[in-house]
Design an enzyme around this catalytic site. Structure first.
Site, mmCIF file in Angstrom:
data_model
loop_
_atom_site.group_PDB
_atom_site.id
_atom_site.type_symbol
_atom_site.label_atom_id
_atom_site.label_comp_id
_atom_site.label_asym_id
_atom_site.label_seq_id
_atom_site.Cartn_x
_atom_site.Cartn_y
_atom_site.Cartn_z
ATOM 1 N N ASN A 9 29.631 37.728 47.729
ATOM 2 C CA ASN A 9 29.612 36.718 46.796
ATOM 3 C C ASN A 9 30.704 36.862 46.285
ATOM 4 O OD1 ASN A 9 30.616 36.396 43.975
ATOM 5 N ND2 ASN A 9 30.328 38.209 42.931
ATOM 6 N N LYS A 11 32.374 34.399 44.779
ATOM 7 C CA LYS A 11 33.062 34.317 43.010
ATOM 8 C C LYS A 11 33.478 32.661 43.474
ATOM 9 C CE LYS A 11 34.827 38.657 43.415
ATOM 10 N NZ LYS A 11 35.257 40.391 42.695
ATOM 11 N N HIS A 95 27.918 39.871 36.163
ATOM 12 C CA HIS A 95 28.788 40.604 36.715
ATOM 13 C C HIS A 95 30.120 40.896 36.063
ATOM 14 C CE1 HIS A 95 32.383 41.000 39.574
ATOM 15 N NE2 HIS A 95 31.432 41.074 40.616
ATOM 16 N N GLU A 97 33.282 40.318 36.360
ATOM 17 C CA GLU A 97 34.330 39.120 35.884
ATOM 18 C C GLU A 97 33.450 38.152 34.505
ATOM 19 O OE1 GLU A 97 34.628 37.787 40.286
ATOM 20 O OE2 GLU A 97 35.727 40.046 39.832
ATOM 21 N N GLU A 167 28.785 48.763 40.297
ATOM 22 C CA GLU A 167 30.091 48.671 40.268
ATOM 23 C C GLU A 167 30.987 48.791 39.572
ATOM 24 O OE1 GLU A 167 29.876 44.813 42.708
ATOM 25 O OE2 GLU A 167 30.103 43.941 40.844
ATOM 26 N N GLY A 173 38.310 44.226 43.507
ATOM 27 C CA GLY A 173 39.650 43.272 43.621
ATOM 28 C C GLY A 173 40.557 44.980 43.375
ATOM 29 N N SER A 213 35.529 46.401 46.616
ATOM 30 C CA SER A 213 36.389 46.965 47.691
ATOM 31 C C SER A 213 36.210 47.551 48.746
ATOM 32 C CB SER A 213 37.849 47.684 47.010
ATOM 33 O OG SER A 213 38.586 47.395 45.762
#
Ligand code: PGA
Length: 258
Positions: A9, A11, A95, A97, A167, A173, A213
């Site tokens: 991904n 991003k 996701h 985010e 996730e 991250g 991660s």
């Protein structure tokens, strides 16, 4: 037998030219790798440039999001048909985010998943708990709810097109990956929920990925767990050597999935 799926991904990184370079580098390293499926998810604006760089190299194209309408006055939105026309096979949906920065709700995630299926795409549905939810013992409840709501009215006959990515939000991250044991436990919760929603046999085809991660160093621990059918990789997917190490990360020695 579920073939492990490794997804990068990207991003909000890469211009079209940068994306094509990155994809070519990845393809040189792991093009044609056997025993796993690999996909990269560039931003919308790089899809057209990345497609030709991976074509015929055994790497699939994925999008990071989609909108549920087919076409119309929806400024800034992208439909499943537009993604399919660019050669996308997968689309990431829900996701964390998107949920956090763009206010996406479970109901919207559901509409996106169903739009992907209505078209020819394979949704990668993301779910995961916040750190506070884990600490207060709500992990199971949160994951079950996210999975159920996202998959409302999902056709069981299309189960093999679905992947779910576990996730945990606190692992994304942060450099603080979940332990393989914790991931496996959450994956079992998701698998049981999939059985309830889709039925025993259809749900067995759904791949459950871990994300948060993942690196070339820690991937083997995840690959060794039969509950983990692949990984969704953010930061490390922008570094070709790391992403290649993750794709090679011991998946072929994986124990038989239950
Ligand atoms: P990360 O991101 O690998 O950088 O933690 C994972 C993701 O957001 O899918």
């Amino acid at each position: 037998m579920r073939i492990p799926l490794i997804v990068g991904n990207w991003k909000m990184f890469t211009t079209p030219a940068e994306g094509a370079d990155l994809a070519s580098d990845v393809a040189r390293r792991i093009g044609g790798l056997r025993g796993v499926e690999v996909a990269v998810a560039p931003p919308f604006t790089s899809l057209a440039a990345v497609g030709p760089a991976i074509q015929g190299k055994g790497i699939e194209l994925a999008a990071q999001d989609l909108y549920w309408e087919e076409r119309g006055p929806f400024t800034g939105a992208i439909s499943h048909g537009m993604l399919e026309a660019l050669g996308c096979r997968y689309v990431i949906v829900g996701h964390s985010e998107r949920r956090k920065h763009f206010g996406e709700t479970d109901q919207q995630v559901n509409r996106k998943v169903r739009a992907a299926i209505r078209g020819g795409l394979r949704p990668i549905l993301c779910v995961g708990e916040e750190e506070g939810e884990r600490i207060s013992g709500k992990l199971r409840h949160v994951i079950r709810r996210q999975v159920s709501r996202a998959l409302e009215d999902y056709p069981a006959g299309d189960a093999r097109r679905l992947a779910v990515a576990y996730e945990p939000v606190w692992a994304i991250g942060t450099g603080k990956a979940a332990s393989p044991e914790d991931a496996a436990e959450a994956h079992r919760v998701i698998r049981r929920q999939l059985v309830r929603i889709l039925g025993q046999e259809p749900s067995a085809a759904v791949r459950i990925l871990y994300g948060g991660s993942v690196t070339g160093e820690n991937v083997a621990g995840f690959a060794a767990r039969p509950e983990v059918d692949g990984v969704l990789v953010g930061g490390a997917s922008l570094k070709p050597a790391d992403f290649a190490a993750i794709a090679r990360g011991g998946w072929e020695d994986r124990p038989e999935a239950g």
